[in-house]
Design a protein around this motif. Structure first.
Motif, PDB file in Angstrom:
ATOM      1  N   ILE A 104       3.187 -20.428   4.956  1.00  0.00           N
ATOM      2  CA  ILE A 104       2.973 -21.868   5.042  1.00  0.00           C
ATOM      3  C   ILE A 104       3.613 -22.371   6.321  1.00  0.00           C
ATOM      4  N   ALA A 105       2.832 -23.025   7.171  1.00  0.00           N
ATOM      5  CA  ALA A 105       3.371 -23.623   8.393  1.00  0.00           C
ATOM      6  C   ALA A 105       3.553 -25.110   8.164  1.00  0.00           C
ATOM      7  N   ALA A 106       4.770 -25.601   8.405  1.00  0.00           N
ATOM      8  CA  ALA A 106       5.076 -27.032   8.320  1.00  0.00           C
ATOM      9  C   ALA A 106       5.238 -27.528   9.753  1.00  0.00           C
ATOM     10  N   VAL A 107       4.270 -28.297  10.227  1.00  0.00           N
ATOM     11  CA  VAL A 107       4.151 -28.593  11.653  1.00  0.00           C
ATOM     12  C   VAL A 107       4.439 -30.068  11.920  1.00  0.00           C
ATOM     13  N   ASP A 108       5.540 -30.309  12.601  1.00  0.00           N
ATOM     14  CA  ASP A 108       5.907 -31.652  13.030  1.00  0.00           C
ATOM     15  C   ASP A 108       5.825 -31.703  14.555  1.00  0.00           C
ATOM     16  N   GLY A 109       5.587 -32.883  15.103  1.00  0.00           N
ATOM     17  CA  GLY A 109       5.589 -33.028  16.551  1.00  0.00           C
ATOM     18  C   GLY A 109       4.513 -32.199  17.218  1.00  0.00           C
ATOM     19  N   VAL A 110       4.868 -31.561  18.341  1.00  0.00           N
ATOM     20  CA  VAL A 110       3.867 -30.843  19.123  1.00  0.00           C
ATOM     21  C   VAL A 110       3.675 -29.415  18.625  1.00  0.00           C
ATOM     22  N   ALA A 111       2.431 -28.991  18.654  1.00  0.00           N
ATOM     23  CA  ALA A 111       2.043 -27.588  18.486  1.00  0.00           C
ATOM     24  C   ALA A 111       1.063 -27.312  19.614  1.00  0.00           C
ATOM     25  N   TYR A 112       1.597 -26.994  20.761  1.00  0.00           N
ATOM     26  CA  TYR A 112       0.805 -26.800  21.968  1.00  0.00           C
ATOM     27  C   TYR A 112       0.690 -25.306  22.279  1.00  0.00           C
ATOM     28  N   GLY A 113      -0.418 -24.939  22.909  1.00  0.00           N
ATOM     29  CA  GLY A 113      -0.564 -23.575  23.395  1.00  0.00           C
ATOM     30  C   GLY A 113      -0.312 -22.546  22.317  1.00  0.00           C
ATOM     31  N   ALA A 114       0.639 -21.660  22.590  1.00  0.00           N
ATOM     32  CA  ALA A 114       0.956 -20.603  21.622  1.00  0.00           C
ATOM     33  C   ALA A 114       1.483 -21.175  20.315  1.00  0.00           C
ATOM     34  N   GLY A 115       2.021 -22.399  20.327  1.00  0.00           N
ATOM     35  CA  GLY A 115       2.414 -23.042  19.082  1.00  0.00           C
ATOM     36  C   GLY A 115       1.209 -23.345  18.209  1.00  0.00           C
ATOM     37  N   PHE A 116       0.126 -23.795  18.834  1.00  0.00           N
ATOM     38  CA  PHE A 116      -1.150 -23.992  18.138  1.00  0.00           C
ATOM     39  C   PHE A 116      -1.634 -22.651  17.603  1.00  0.00           C
ATOM     40  N   SER A 117      -1.529 -21.617  18.429  1.00  0.00           N
ATOM     41  CA  SER A 117      -1.958 -20.279  17.998  1.00  0.00           C
ATOM     42  C   SER A 117      -1.169 -19.805  16.783  1.00  0.00           C
ATOM     43  N   LEU A 118       0.125 -20.097  16.743  1.00  0.00           N
ATOM     44  CA  LEU A 118       0.952 -19.679  15.607  1.00  0.00           C
ATOM     45  C   LEU A 118       0.492 -20.320  14.313  1.00  0.00           C
ATOM     46  N   LEU A 119       0.224 -21.617  14.340  1.00  0.00           N
ATOM     47  CA  LEU A 119      -0.181 -22.271  13.090  1.00  0.00           C
ATOM     48  C   LEU A 119      -1.528 -21.757  12.603  1.00  0.00           C
ATOM     49  N   LEU A 120      -2.388 -21.326  13.543  1.00  0.00           N
ATOM     50  CA  LEU A 120      -3.677 -20.758  13.149  1.00  0.00           C
ATOM     51  C   LEU A 120      -3.519 -19.427  12.418  1.00  0.00           C
ATOM     52  N   LEU A 121      -2.373 -18.783  12.575  1.00  0.00           N
ATOM     53  CA  LEU A 121      -2.102 -17.515  11.904  1.00  0.00           C
ATOM     54  C   LEU A 121      -1.522 -17.714  10.502  1.00  0.00           C
ATOM     55  N   ALA A 122      -1.143 -18.954  10.174  1.00  0.00           N
ATOM     56  CA  ALA A 122      -0.621 -19.243   8.843  1.00  0.00           C
ATOM     57  C   ALA A 122      -1.770 -19.346   7.843  1.00  0.00           C
ATOM     58  N   ASP A 123      -1.437 -19.212   6.571  1.00  0.00           N
ATOM     59  CA  ASP A 123      -2.447 -19.325   5.513  1.00  0.00           C
ATOM     60  C   ASP A 123      -2.686 -20.778   5.120  1.00  0.00           C
ATOM     61  N   LEU A 124      -1.625 -21.548   5.050  1.00  0.00           N
ATOM     62  CA  LEU A 124      -1.706 -22.962   4.707  1.00  0.00           C
ATOM     63  C   LEU A 124      -0.939 -23.744   5.764  1.00  0.00           C
ATOM     64  N   VAL A 125      -1.550 -24.803   6.288  1.00  0.00           N
ATOM     65  CA  VAL A 125      -0.928 -25.600   7.349  1.00  0.00           C
ATOM     66  C   VAL A 125      -0.753 -27.027   6.863  1.00  0.00           C
ATOM     67  N   LEU A 126       0.477 -27.504   6.918  1.00  0.00           N
ATOM     68  CA  LEU A 126       0.804 -28.885   6.627  1.00  0.00           C
ATOM     69  C   LEU A 126       1.221 -29.555   7.932  1.00  0.00           C
ATOM     70  N   LEU A 127       0.667 -30.723   8.214  1.00  0.00           N
ATOM     71  CA  LEU A 127       1.007 -31.459   9.430  1.00  0.00           C
ATOM     72  C   LEU A 127       1.739 -32.743   9.068  1.00  0.00           C
ATOM     73  N   SER A 128       2.661 -33.142   9.922  1.00  0.00           N
ATOM     74  CA  SER A 128       3.210 -34.482   9.812  1.00  0.00           C
ATOM     75  C   SER A 128       2.226 -35.463  10.436  1.00  0.00           C
ATOM     76  N   GLU A 129       2.380 -36.723  10.102  1.00  0.00           N
ATOM     77  CA  GLU A 129       1.486 -37.740  10.642  1.00  0.00           C
ATOM     78  C   GLU A 129       1.587 -37.861  12.150  1.00  0.00           C
ATOM     79  N   ARG A 130       2.711 -37.428  12.721  1.00  0.00           N
ATOM     80  CA  ARG A 130       2.897 -37.520  14.164  1.00  0.00           C
ATOM     81  C   ARG A 130       2.612 -36.200  14.889  1.00  0.00           C
TER      82      ARG A 130
END
Length: 264
Positions: A104-130
């Motif tokens: 499970i990826a809990a993503v707050d703030g920026v997920a740029y570049g390889a950070g975006f790539s990391l969340l794509l490798l998770a099974d479930l992605v939760l984003l903050s409103e920001r």
């Protein structure tokens, strides 16, 4: 399991919590962090008590991508040397993609570049409103890495993946949800609590069934129906013989509450 320079790692009640810990650099992935992520993921996979992994970033951001400053300090390189240097990021990508329990990826703030790539490798992605996502590679003359050329089109479709890569534009949380890049969007203050609640629920599910289902789903775009039916039969044969299945049947017959229940 030893302490890490760029990560925080804890395991509590079957849930591993892995924190990218370079908040001063918005958790950008340095070479050291890539190596430590690979090591930590391999060590967690070897532990039978770990049922679920929650991945997030320290501070107000998930991950700003690769350590561009560190790349500049490394100086000019030839193509063979640069390609050899990508091996550490391949190992990191394979370790996360191959992690055989729910991530499970809990993503707050920026997920740029390889950070975006990391969340794509998770099974479930939760984003903050920001949260803000960006395939930023094109802005610095690079192509997507850490598996995004494989994962992104499988999530959003080929044409949209090309648009996101070519434009290097930012995607805000509502659009990310609409594109299927996230499962839920939450206030920043409740993001991690929700991720941990989902992890606690998944901890009570059959680890064998989850692992077998994850493996089959990850291969589903690369197999025809016949191949998937074979994989389904093999997986179900193992699951039907498991103690987790037997216990679930006993609870059902005796009208006892199920151990596994998804939180509202």
């Amino acid at each position: 399991m030893h302490a890490y320079d760029t990560l925080l790692l804890g395991v509590d009640g079957g849930v591993a919590r892995l924190t990218l810990n370079r908040p001063e650099a918005r958790n950008a992935i340095s070479r050291r962090m890539a190596d430590e992520l690979t090591e930590a993921l391999r060590a967690l996979r070897a532990r039978e008590d770990v049922r679920v992994l929650v991945l997030h970033g320290a501070g107000e951001h998930f991950c700003a991508g690769g350590d561009v400053k560190g790349m500049g300090e490394a100086g000019p390189r030839g193509a063979p040397e640069a390609r050899a240097g990508m091996a550490r990021y391949r190992h990191m990508t394979e370790a996360l993609h191959g992690f055989d329990r729910p991530v499970i990826a809990a993503v707050d703030g920026v997920a740029y570049g390889a950070g975006f790539s990391l969340l794509l490798l998770a099974d479930l992605v939760l984003l903050s409103e920001r949260a803000r996502l960006c395939m930023v590679f094109g802005r610095v003359g690079l192509v997507p890495d850490c598996g995004a050329l494989h994962t992104l089109p499988r999530v959003v479709g080929l044409q949209r993946a090309k648009e996101l890569v070519f434009s290097a534009r930012e995607v805000r949380a509502p659009e990310a949800l609409a594109l299927g890049l996230a499962m839920e969007v939450l206030p920043a203050q409740t993001l991690l609590d929700r991720a941990l609640a989902l992890a606690a629920a998944l901890r009570e599910a059959s680890p064998l069934a989850l692992s077998l289902a994850k493996r089959a789903l990850n291969r589903s775009f690369d197999q025809d129906l016949a191949g998937l039916l074979d994989a389904e039969a093999d997986a179900q044969a193992l699951a039907l013989c498991s103690e987790a299945h037997a216990e679930a049947v006993r609870r059902f017959v005796h009208k006892a509450p199920a151990r596994f229940a998804w939180p509202d």
